[in-house]
Design a protein around this motif. Structure first.
Motif, PDB file in Angstrom:
ATOM      1  N   UNK A  38       0.519  -1.202   0.021  1.00 20.70           N
ATOM      2  CA  UNK A  38      -0.100  -0.211   0.096  1.00 20.70           C
ATOM      3  C   UNK A  38       1.123   1.475   0.085  1.00 20.70           C
ATOM      4  N   UNK A  39       0.272   2.416  -0.353  1.00 22.23           N
ATOM      5  CA  UNK A  39       1.030   3.482  -0.069  1.00 22.23           C
ATOM      6  C   UNK A  39       1.112   4.092   1.397  1.00 22.23           C
ATOM      7  N   UNK A  40       2.235   4.811   1.435  1.00 17.35           N
ATOM      8  CA  UNK A  40       2.776   5.028   2.788  1.00 17.35           C
ATOM      9  C   UNK A  40       3.075   6.164   2.787  1.00 17.35           C
ATOM     10  N   UNK A  41       4.136   6.809   3.651  1.00 20.37           N
ATOM     11  CA  UNK A  41       4.649   8.318   4.293  1.00 20.37           C
ATOM     12  C   UNK A  41       5.283   8.599   2.423  1.00 20.37           C
ATOM     13  N   UNK A  42       5.455   9.767   2.355  1.00 18.45           N
ATOM     14  CA  UNK A  42       6.254  10.606   1.727  1.00 18.45           C
ATOM     15  C   UNK A  42       5.638  10.449   0.034  1.00 18.45           C
ATOM     16  N   UNK A  44       4.964   7.147  -1.084  1.00 25.31           N
ATOM     17  CA  UNK A  44       5.750   6.329  -1.622  1.00 25.31           C
ATOM     18  C   UNK A  44       4.833   5.068  -1.295  1.00 25.31           C
ATOM     19  N   UNK A  45       4.769   3.898  -2.205  1.00 22.65           N
ATOM     20  CA  UNK A  45       4.125   2.665  -1.978  1.00 22.65           C
ATOM     21  C   UNK A  45       5.425   1.307  -1.575  1.00 22.65           C
ATOM     22  N   UNK A  46       5.002   1.132  -0.663  1.00 23.22           N
ATOM     23  CA  UNK A  46       5.379  -0.292   0.020  1.00 23.22           C
ATOM     24  C   UNK A  46       5.167  -1.764  -0.107  1.00 23.22           C
ATOM     25  N   UNK A  47       5.502  -2.226  -0.044  1.00 26.95           N
ATOM     26  CA  UNK A  47       5.081  -3.716  -0.300  1.00 26.95           C
ATOM     27  C   UNK A  47       6.186  -5.027   0.998  1.00 26.95           C
ATOM     28  N   UNK A  48       5.433  -5.501   2.107  1.00 24.96           N
ATOM     29  CA  UNK A  48       5.682  -5.948   3.177  1.00 24.96           C
ATOM     30  C   UNK A  48       6.042  -7.569   2.532  1.00 24.96           C
ATOM     31  N   UNK A  49       7.442  -8.306   1.750  1.00 22.58           N
ATOM     32  CA  UNK A  49       7.556  -9.452   1.528  1.00 22.58           C
ATOM     33  C   UNK A  49       8.098 -10.320   2.896  1.00 22.58           C
ATOM     34  N   UNK A  50       8.244 -11.478   2.679  1.00 22.53           N
ATOM     35  CA  UNK A  50       8.698 -12.614   3.561  1.00 22.53           C
ATOM     36  C   UNK A  50       9.023 -13.175   2.479  1.00 22.53           C
ATOM     37  N   UNK A  51      10.569 -14.054   2.689  1.00 19.11           N
ATOM     38  CA  UNK A  51      10.931 -14.691   2.148  1.00 19.11           C
ATOM     39  C   UNK A  51      10.425 -16.287   2.027  1.00 19.11           C
ATOM     40  N   UNK A  52      10.578 -16.918   1.239  1.00 21.24           N
ATOM     41  CA  UNK A  52      10.234 -18.062   0.856  1.00 21.24           C
ATOM     42  C   UNK A  52      11.363 -19.115   0.127  1.00 21.24           C
ATOM     43  N   UNK A  53      11.133 -20.566   0.958  1.00 21.32           N
ATOM     44  CA  UNK A  53      12.356 -21.472   0.198  1.00 21.32           C
ATOM     45  C   UNK A  53      14.129 -20.755   0.524  1.00 21.32           C
ATOM     46  N   UNK A  54      14.079 -19.837   1.777  1.00 21.51           N
ATOM     47  CA  UNK A  54      15.574 -19.806   2.366  1.00 21.51           C
ATOM     48  C   UNK A  54      15.918 -18.946   1.020  1.00 21.51           C
ATOM     49  N   UNK A  63      10.450  -0.451  -1.102  1.00 20.95           N
ATOM     50  CA  UNK A  63       9.949   0.743  -1.139  1.00 20.95           C
ATOM     51  C   UNK A  63      10.090   0.449  -2.579  1.00 20.95           C
ATOM     52  N   UNK A  64       9.216   0.808  -3.657  1.00 14.52           N
ATOM     53  CA  UNK A  64       8.562   0.915  -4.926  1.00 14.52           C
ATOM     54  C   UNK A  64       9.291   2.157  -5.455  1.00 14.52           C
ATOM     55  N   UNK A  65      10.245   2.024  -6.964  1.00 14.32           N
ATOM     56  CA  UNK A  65      10.369   3.304  -7.292  1.00 14.32           C
ATOM     57  C   UNK A  65       9.433   4.126  -7.524  1.00 14.32           C
ATOM     58  N   UNK A  66       9.363   5.485  -7.485  1.00 10.46           N
ATOM     59  CA  UNK A  66       8.358   6.453  -7.995  1.00 10.46           C
ATOM     60  C   UNK A  66       7.794   6.132  -9.570  1.00 10.46           C
ATOM     61  N   UNK A  67       8.790   6.086 -10.320  1.00  8.82           N
ATOM     62  CA  UNK A  67       7.882   5.805 -10.845  1.00  8.82           C
ATOM     63  C   UNK A  67       7.454   4.694 -12.261  1.00  8.82           C
ATOM     64  N   UNK A  68       7.841   3.161 -11.383  1.00 10.94           N
ATOM     65  CA  UNK A  68       6.785   2.476 -11.727  1.00 10.94           C
ATOM     66  C   UNK A  68       5.867   1.826 -10.112  1.00 10.94           C
ATOM     67  N   UNK A  69       5.584   2.752  -9.072  1.00 10.89           N
ATOM     68  CA  UNK A  69       4.971   2.308  -8.384  1.00 10.89           C
ATOM     69  C   UNK A  69       3.799   1.586  -8.638  1.00 10.89           C
ATOM     70  N   UNK A  70       2.469   2.459  -9.341  1.00  8.22           N
ATOM     71  CA  UNK A  70       1.667   1.354  -9.862  1.00  8.22           C
ATOM     72  C   UNK A  70       1.670   0.126 -10.044  1.00  8.22           C
ATOM     73  N   UNK A  72       3.692  -1.610  -9.642  1.00  5.13           N
ATOM     74  CA  UNK A  72       4.865  -2.928  -8.672  1.00  5.13           C
ATOM     75  C   UNK A  72       3.154  -3.196  -7.572  1.00  5.13           C
ATOM     76  N   UNK A  73       2.612  -1.863  -7.075  1.00  6.30           N
ATOM     77  CA  UNK A  73       1.598  -1.707  -6.360  1.00  6.30           C
ATOM     78  C   UNK A  73       0.395  -2.970  -6.895  1.00  6.30           C
ATOM     79  N   UNK A  74      -0.191  -2.857  -8.273  1.00  7.37           N
ATOM     80  CA  UNK A  74      -0.701  -3.768  -8.652  1.00  7.37           C
ATOM     81  C   UNK A  74      -0.389  -4.966  -8.362  1.00  7.37           C
ATOM     82  N   UNK A  75       1.125  -4.905  -9.336  1.00  8.32           N
ATOM     83  CA  UNK A  75       1.619  -6.815  -9.083  1.00  8.32           C
ATOM     84  C   UNK A  75       1.105  -7.349  -7.573  1.00  8.32           C
ATOM     85  N   UNK A  76       1.074  -6.549  -6.689  1.00  7.07           N
ATOM     86  CA  UNK A  76       1.918  -7.278  -5.223  1.00  7.07           C
ATOM     87  C   UNK A  76       0.230  -7.109  -4.757  1.00  7.07           C
ATOM     88  N   UNK A  77      -0.892  -5.910  -4.861  1.00  9.29           N
ATOM     89  CA  UNK A  77      -2.310  -6.273  -4.864  1.00  9.29           C
ATOM     90  C   UNK A  77      -2.737  -8.153  -5.436  1.00  9.29           C
TER      91      UNK A  77
END
Length: 107
Positions: A38-42, A44-54, A63-70, A72-77
């Motif tokens: 989701x969107x955060x301070x400043x 920016x778009x933030x994505x919380x991810x956790x590792x899979x399989x080590x 954080x997603x780069x501003x030029x591609x934040x939409x 990256x957010x769409x892909x994460x959602x």
């Protein structure tokens, strides 16, 4: 003859610099699960991810780069909605780094 040697020397130097620049910008690819996004301070778009399989990175917000934040957010959602894993390219393996690329898996 001297001009030819100078040209070859310059070509070798430019080639070495190009290889260094490309390798310096290469990110770390990892398999992950999207926990939050989701969107955060400043504005920016933030994505919380956790590792899979080590995967070699920390669980945390990236954080997603501003030029591609939409995109990256769409892909994460999409990954969260489908419950699938993602492949992410990170600028660094520590939380707070930049997501360079993200792809949803079909499984």
């Amino acid at each position: 003859m001297r001009a030819k040697k100078m040209f070859l020397t310059m070509a070798v130097v430019f080639s070495m610099v190009a290889i260094f620049v490309v390798s310096a910008h290469a990110g770390t690819w990892a398999l992950a699960k999207v926990e939050q996004a989701g969107a955060g301070g400043g504005n920016h778009v933030y994505v919380k991810i956790s590792p899979v399989s080590g995967s070699p990175f920390e669980t945390g917000f990236y954080v997603a780069p501003d030029a591609r934040k939409k995109e990256i957010l769409a892909t994460a959602l999409t990954a969260m909605t489908l419950g699938t894993k993602v492949s992410v390219e990170l600028s660094n393996t520590t939380s707070g780094s930049v997501i360079l690329s993200i792809y949803v898996h079909s499984e």
